[in-house]
Design an enzyme around this catalytic site. Structure first.
Site: not given
Length: 198
Positions: A157, A171
């Site tokens: 991330d 995501d």
């Protein structure tokens, strides 16, 4: 032949052009034909999924090689930064102790999308499912290939908004696909292209 039969007359044989017209009308009622719901939209789904997957994969490769172990980089001051984090949980960092479960869920989602694709005639649904598929494949690739491996890999991330969890483009694709599916469902549009009103 009686006078009544002569008055009614015998039905004329169907002309070739009329038979062709009737055949086209029958084809219009069948899903998957050019005259009805159109062709299946699997190519649209695959193109969207490939784009979402490759964009996620490339951005992860770049940020890991260039930004990992570096400080956060400000894009919009402290409101939006780039900061590499290895996430063993679900989207936005939830459930870090359930990595294998999330890996299995991603695999199931991919299987469900493949099943729905057999009856997919709607372009909006193809886009939505393509986003879901690309996002699921992006994070599943991390689960399988990144350390520590064995379905327990940590997802990369790097998008860090202020006062929100750090996330990645996979995501984002999953969330956008899910929102689009909710909108399509509320509007009564099914994946096979039919529209129903309550």
């Amino acid at each position: 032949m009686t006078e009544a039969e002569q008055a009614i007359g015998t039905p004329e044989p169907e002309r070739p052009e009329e038979a062709d017209k009737a055949a086209r009308a029958d084809a219009a009622a069948e899903p998957g034909t050019d005259g009805g719901r159109g062709q299946r939209r699997i190519p649209v789904l695959l193109v969207v999924a490939a784009f979402a997957y490759l964009l996620d994969l490339v951005t992860k490769i770049v940020v890991v090689s260039e930004l990992e172990h570096e400080g956060a980089i400000e894009i919009l001051g402290t409101w939006l930064q780039l900061e590499v984090i290895r996430n063993r949980g679900a989207a936005f960092g939830f459930g870090e102790a359930m990595t294998i479960v999330f890996t299995c869920i991603a695999a199931i989602v991919i299987g469900v999308i493949a099943r729905i694709a057999r009856k997919l005639y709607s372009v909006p649904w193809a886009i939505a499912l393509g986003l879901l598929l690309g996002g699921a494949l992006g994070n599943l690739t991390d689960r399988l290939l990144r350390a520590p491996g064995g379905f327990k890999g940590a997802v990369v991330d790097f998008i860090a908004p202020a006062h929100f969890a750090v996330f990645n483009l996979a995501d984002s694709a999953i969330v956008c696909g899910g929102i689009l599916i909710v909108i399509l469902s509320f509007r009564g549009l099914d994946p096979d292209g039919t529209v129903h009103r309550d």
